[in-house]
Design a protein around this motif. Structure first.
Motif, PDB file in Angstrom:
ATOM      1  N   GLU A  73     -18.835 -32.276 -52.649  1.00 24.82           N
ATOM      2  CA  GLU A  73     -18.308 -32.303 -54.010  1.00 24.82           C
ATOM      3  C   GLU A  73     -18.047 -33.722 -54.504  1.00 24.82           C
ATOM      4  O   GLU A  73     -18.252 -34.018 -55.689  1.00 24.82           O
ATOM      5  N   ASP A  74     -17.575 -34.604 -53.621  1.00 27.52           N
ATOM      6  CA  ASP A  74     -17.265 -35.968 -54.071  1.00 27.52           C
ATOM      7  C   ASP A  74     -18.387 -36.968 -53.799  1.00 27.52           C
ATOM      8  O   ASP A  74     -18.226 -38.167 -54.036  1.00 27.52           O
ATOM      9  N   GLY A  75     -19.525 -36.506 -53.299  1.00 31.56           N
ATOM     10  CA  GLY A  75     -20.666 -37.377 -53.076  1.00 31.56           C
ATOM     11  C   GLY A  75     -20.668 -38.097 -51.746  1.00 31.56           C
ATOM     12  O   GLY A  75     -21.609 -38.851 -51.449  1.00 31.56           O
ATOM     13  N   SER A  76     -19.629 -37.890 -50.926  1.00 30.72           N
ATOM     14  CA  SER A  76     -19.567 -38.583 -49.641  1.00 30.72           C
ATOM     15  C   SER A  76     -20.677 -38.144 -48.696  1.00 30.72           C
ATOM     16  O   SER A  76     -21.148 -38.939 -47.877  1.00 30.72           O
ATOM     17  N   LEU A  77     -21.093 -36.889 -48.812  1.00 28.75           N
ATOM     18  CA  LEU A  77     -22.136 -36.396 -47.915  1.00 28.75           C
ATOM     19  C   LEU A  77     -23.445 -37.150 -48.125  1.00 28.75           C
ATOM     20  O   LEU A  77     -24.148 -37.473 -47.159  1.00 28.75           O
ATOM     21  N   ASP A  78     -23.778 -37.438 -49.366  1.00 28.85           N
ATOM     22  CA  ASP A  78     -24.990 -38.214 -49.643  1.00 28.85           C
ATOM     23  C   ASP A  78     -24.899 -39.611 -49.036  1.00 28.85           C
ATOM     24  O   ASP A  78     -25.886 -40.146 -48.520  1.00 28.85           O
ATOM     25  N   LEU A  87     -28.559 -37.319 -39.114  1.00 29.64           N
ATOM     26  CA  LEU A  87     -27.766 -36.237 -39.692  1.00 29.64           C
ATOM     27  C   LEU A  87     -27.237 -35.313 -38.604  1.00 29.64           C
ATOM     28  O   LEU A  87     -26.123 -34.791 -38.708  1.00 29.64           O
ATOM     29  N   GLU A  88     -28.017 -35.102 -37.548  1.00 26.69           N
ATOM     30  CA  GLU A  88     -27.553 -34.257 -36.441  1.00 26.69           C
ATOM     31  C   GLU A  88     -26.315 -34.847 -35.778  1.00 26.69           C
ATOM     32  O   GLU A  88     -25.405 -34.113 -35.376  1.00 26.69           O
ATOM     33  N   GLN A  89     -26.263 -36.172 -35.654  1.00 26.55           N
ATOM     34  CA  GLN A  89     -25.083 -36.816 -35.089  1.00 26.55           C
ATOM     35  C   GLN A  89     -23.876 -36.660 -36.005  1.00 26.55           C
ATOM     36  O   GLN A  89     -22.753 -36.425 -35.536  1.00 26.55           O
ATOM     37  N   ILE A  90     -24.104 -36.779 -37.292  1.00 28.27           N
ATOM     38  CA  ILE A  90     -23.013 -36.607 -38.253  1.00 28.27           C
ATOM     39  C   ILE A  90     -22.443 -35.201 -38.168  1.00 28.27           C
ATOM     40  O   ILE A  90     -21.216 -35.004 -38.147  1.00 28.27           O
ATOM     41  N   VAL A  91     -23.326 -34.216 -38.099  1.00 24.74           N
ATOM     42  CA  VAL A  91     -22.876 -32.828 -37.994  1.00 24.74           C
ATOM     43  C   VAL A  91     -22.111 -32.612 -36.693  1.00 24.74           C
ATOM     44  O   VAL A  91     -21.075 -31.936 -36.672  1.00 24.74           O
ATOM     45  N   ALA A  92     -22.598 -33.178 -35.590  1.00 27.39           N
ATOM     46  CA  ALA A  92     -21.918 -33.025 -34.306  1.00 27.39           C
ATOM     47  C   ALA A  92     -20.508 -33.603 -34.359  1.00 27.39           C
ATOM     48  O   ALA A  92     -19.557 -33.014 -33.828  1.00 27.39           O
ATOM     49  N   VAL A  93     -20.361 -34.756 -35.005  1.00 23.12           N
ATOM     50  CA  VAL A  93     -19.035 -35.356 -35.123  1.00 23.12           C
ATOM     51  C   VAL A  93     -18.125 -34.486 -35.984  1.00 23.12           C
ATOM     52  O   VAL A  93     -16.935 -34.313 -35.674  1.00 23.12           O
ATOM     53  N   LYS A  94     -18.659 -33.927 -37.057  1.00 21.44           N
ATOM     54  CA  LYS A  94     -17.850 -33.063 -37.914  1.00 21.44           C
ATOM     55  C   LYS A  94     -17.412 -31.794 -37.165  1.00 21.44           C
ATOM     56  O   LYS A  94     -16.294 -31.306 -37.348  1.00 21.44           O
ATOM     57  N   ILE A  95     -18.304 -31.263 -36.333  1.00 20.88           N
ATOM     58  CA  ILE A  95     -17.928 -30.097 -35.529  1.00 20.88           C
ATOM     59  C   ILE A  95     -16.806 -30.455 -34.561  1.00 20.88           C
ATOM     60  O   ILE A  95     -15.832 -29.708 -34.403  1.00 20.88           O
ATOM     61  N   LEU A  96     -16.945 -31.603 -33.901  1.00 20.34           N
ATOM     62  CA  LEU A  96     -15.903 -32.045 -32.975  1.00 20.34           C
ATOM     63  C   LEU A  96     -14.578 -32.260 -33.692  1.00 20.34           C
ATOM     64  O   LEU A  96     -13.513 -31.855 -33.197  1.00 20.34           O
ATOM     65  N   ALA A  97     -14.624 -32.898 -34.865  1.00 20.72           N
ATOM     66  CA  ALA A  97     -13.391 -33.134 -35.624  1.00 20.72           C
ATOM     67  C   ALA A  97     -12.742 -31.819 -36.048  1.00 20.72           C
ATOM     68  O   ALA A  97     -11.507 -31.681 -35.997  1.00 20.72           O
ATOM     69  N   HIS A  98     -13.560 -30.852 -36.447  1.00 21.75           N
ATOM     70  CA  HIS A  98     -13.017 -29.553 -36.838  1.00 21.75           C
ATOM     71  C   HIS A  98     -12.337 -28.883 -35.657  1.00 21.75           C
ATOM     72  O   HIS A  98     -11.251 -28.301 -35.787  1.00 21.75           O
ATOM     73  N   TRP A  99     -12.963 -28.971 -34.484  1.00 16.53           N
ATOM     74  CA  TRP A  99     -12.347 -28.351 -33.306  1.00 16.53           C
ATOM     75  C   TRP A  99     -11.054 -29.065 -32.916  1.00 16.53           C
ATOM     76  O   TRP A  99     -10.059 -28.413 -32.566  1.00 16.53           O
ATOM     77  N   LEU A 100     -11.032 -30.394 -32.989  1.00 13.12           N
ATOM     78  CA  LEU A 100      -9.822 -31.140 -32.643  1.00 13.12           C
ATOM     79  C   LEU A 100      -8.681 -30.819 -33.604  1.00 13.12           C
ATOM     80  O   LEU A 100      -7.503 -30.817 -33.208  1.00 13.12           O
ATOM     81  N   ALA A 146     -21.260 -22.903 -42.727  1.00 15.63           N
ATOM     82  CA  ALA A 146     -20.811 -23.771 -43.818  1.00 15.63           C
ATOM     83  C   ALA A 146     -21.973 -24.553 -44.405  1.00 15.63           C
ATOM     84  O   ALA A 146     -22.015 -24.794 -45.619  1.00 15.63           O
ATOM     85  N   ALA A 147     -22.912 -24.968 -43.571  1.00 16.26           N
ATOM     86  CA  ALA A 147     -24.079 -25.697 -44.074  1.00 16.26           C
ATOM     87  C   ALA A 147     -24.991 -24.790 -44.897  1.00 16.26           C
ATOM     88  O   ALA A 147     -25.548 -25.215 -45.914  1.00 16.26           O
ATOM     89  N   SER A 210     -28.031 -29.203 -39.722  1.00  9.54           N
ATOM     90  CA  SER A 210     -28.718 -30.315 -40.390  1.00  9.54           C
ATOM     91  C   SER A 210     -29.892 -29.811 -41.219  1.00  9.54           C
ATOM     92  O   SER A 210     -30.111 -30.279 -42.345  1.00  9.54           O
ATOM     93  N   MET A 211     -30.650 -28.881 -40.676  1.00 10.80           N
ATOM     94  CA  MET A 211     -31.755 -28.313 -41.421  1.00 10.80           C
ATOM     95  C   MET A 211     -31.271 -27.609 -42.690  1.00 10.80           C
ATOM     96  O   MET A 211     -31.857 -27.759 -43.773  1.00 10.80           O
ATOM     97  N   ALA A 212     -30.157 -26.864 -42.569  1.00 14.35           N
ATOM     98  CA  ALA A 212     -29.616 -26.163 -43.733  1.00 14.35           C
ATOM     99  C   ALA A 212     -29.109 -27.151 -44.784  1.00 14.35           C
ATOM    100  O   ALA A 212     -29.280 -26.925 -45.988  1.00 14.35           O
ATOM    101  N   ILE A 213     -28.497 -28.259 -44.348  1.00 14.42           N
ATOM    102  CA  ILE A 213     -28.024 -29.255 -45.298  1.00 14.42           C
ATOM    103  C   ILE A 213     -29.178 -29.904 -46.039  1.00 14.42           C
ATOM    104  O   ILE A 213     -29.123 -30.112 -47.263  1.00 14.42           O
ATOM    105  N   ARG A 214     -30.232 -30.234 -45.325  1.00 15.97           N
ATOM    106  CA  ARG A 214     -31.393 -30.857 -45.986  1.00 15.97           C
ATOM    107  C   ARG A 214     -31.989 -29.915 -47.035  1.00 15.97           C
ATOM    108  O   ARG A 214     -32.385 -30.348 -48.124  1.00 15.97           O
ATOM    109  N   ILE A 215     -32.037 -28.633 -46.717  1.00 16.25           N
ATOM    110  CA  ILE A 215     -32.566 -27.671 -47.676  1.00 16.25           C
ATOM    111  C   ILE A 215     -31.635 -27.553 -48.893  1.00 16.25           C
ATOM    112  O   ILE A 215     -32.091 -27.486 -50.044  1.00 16.25           O
ATOM    113  N   SER A 216     -30.313 -27.562 -48.654  1.00 18.23           N
ATOM    114  CA  SER A 216     -29.353 -27.419 -49.750  1.00 18.23           C
ATOM    115  C   SER A 216     -29.362 -28.616 -50.691  1.00 18.23           C
ATOM    116  O   SER A 216     -29.094 -28.470 -51.891  1.00 18.23           O
ATOM    117  N   LEU A 217     -29.655 -29.812 -50.150  1.00 20.23           N
ATOM    118  CA  LEU A 217     -29.587 -31.027 -50.958  1.00 20.23           C
ATOM    119  C   LEU A 217     -30.909 -31.371 -51.650  1.00 20.23           C
ATOM    120  O   LEU A 217     -30.984 -32.377 -52.349  1.00 20.23           O
TER     121      LEU A 217
END
Length: 218
Positions: A73-78, A87-100, A146-147, A210-217
């Motif tokens: 929503e705020d453009g940070s993802l782009d 992008l796969e690394q970014i998603v992995a970090v977000k998953i880890l942060a969500h779990w933490l 979510a993706a 990552s594949m779903a995000i690329r398709i969504s964007l």
């Protein structure tokens, strides 16, 4: 990756919204369960694992839509996609942060809630272990959902419909692990399956999301 992880955790703590609500919902659901079920110790001990895991599953759903949606929503993802990380690394970090931010607090609270539900000490310890090994699957599978629903208006209901069936194996085997421990049976086979489900989800989720995000964007 470390800087991105610090950013995600800082945002989770700063906003406080979905993360705090998820953990609070988890604790409150488990605390209120005996009021509706009854205070019989044997009954509570037999179903304690299922109660805690159902509460964890539902609490996780409350925070899934914020994994990518806020950044979208705020453009940070782009901007994140343009950084040197894949992008796969970014998603992995977000998953880890969500779990933490959600899975780890629920894991720490699980043994205390198990004792409150009349679980023996040994079974409460196994409840904590099953939560430690099983909740990563909730974050990983939820990130894929979510993706897929990224950018969908009011996609929370669709997200729940997508991920709930995929949560069932973790719920079944983790809950059976605690039940076996409470009944004096061998909990290790089902615990191993619970851990294997988390490992599989953690390995596949970054690529699928990552594949779903690329398709969504596009």
């Amino acid at each position: 990756m470390a800087a991105l992880l610090r950013r995600e955790l800082a945002l989770s703590l700063r906003s406080g919204g979905s993360t705090g609500i998820a953990v609070g919902f988890f604790v409150l659901t488990v605390v209120l369960a005996p009021l509706g079920i009854g205070r019989e110790p044997e009954l509570l001990a037999r179903i304690a694992g299922g109660i805690v895991w159902i509460a964890a599953l539902l609490a996780t759903l409350l925070s899934l839509d914020r994994i990518f949606q806020a950044d979208h929503e705020d453009g940070s993802l782009d901007q994140l996609i343009l950084c040197p990380l894949a992008l796969e690394q970014i998603v992995a970090v977000k998953i880890l942060a969500h779990w933490l931010a959600t899975g780890l607090p629920m894991t720490l609270a699980a043994p205390l809630l198990g004792i409150m539900l009349q679980l023996p000490i040994e079974a409460s310890g196994m409840l904590a272990v099953s939560a430690l090994l099983g909740t990563p699957a909730l974050s990983a599978i939820g990130a894929v959902g979510a993706a897929i629903t990224l950018g969908v208006r009011r996609g929370g209901l669709l997200l729940s419909i997508l991920v709930l069936p995929l949560y069932i194996p973790s719920l079944v085997f983790a809950g059976r692990t605690v039940s076996n421990a409470a009944l004096g049976l061998d909990p290790w086979p089902t615990l191993g399956i619970t851990a294997a489900l988390s490992l599989f989800a953690a390995a596949v989720a970054p690529f699928a999301a990552s594949m779903a995000i690329r398709i969504s964007l596009r």
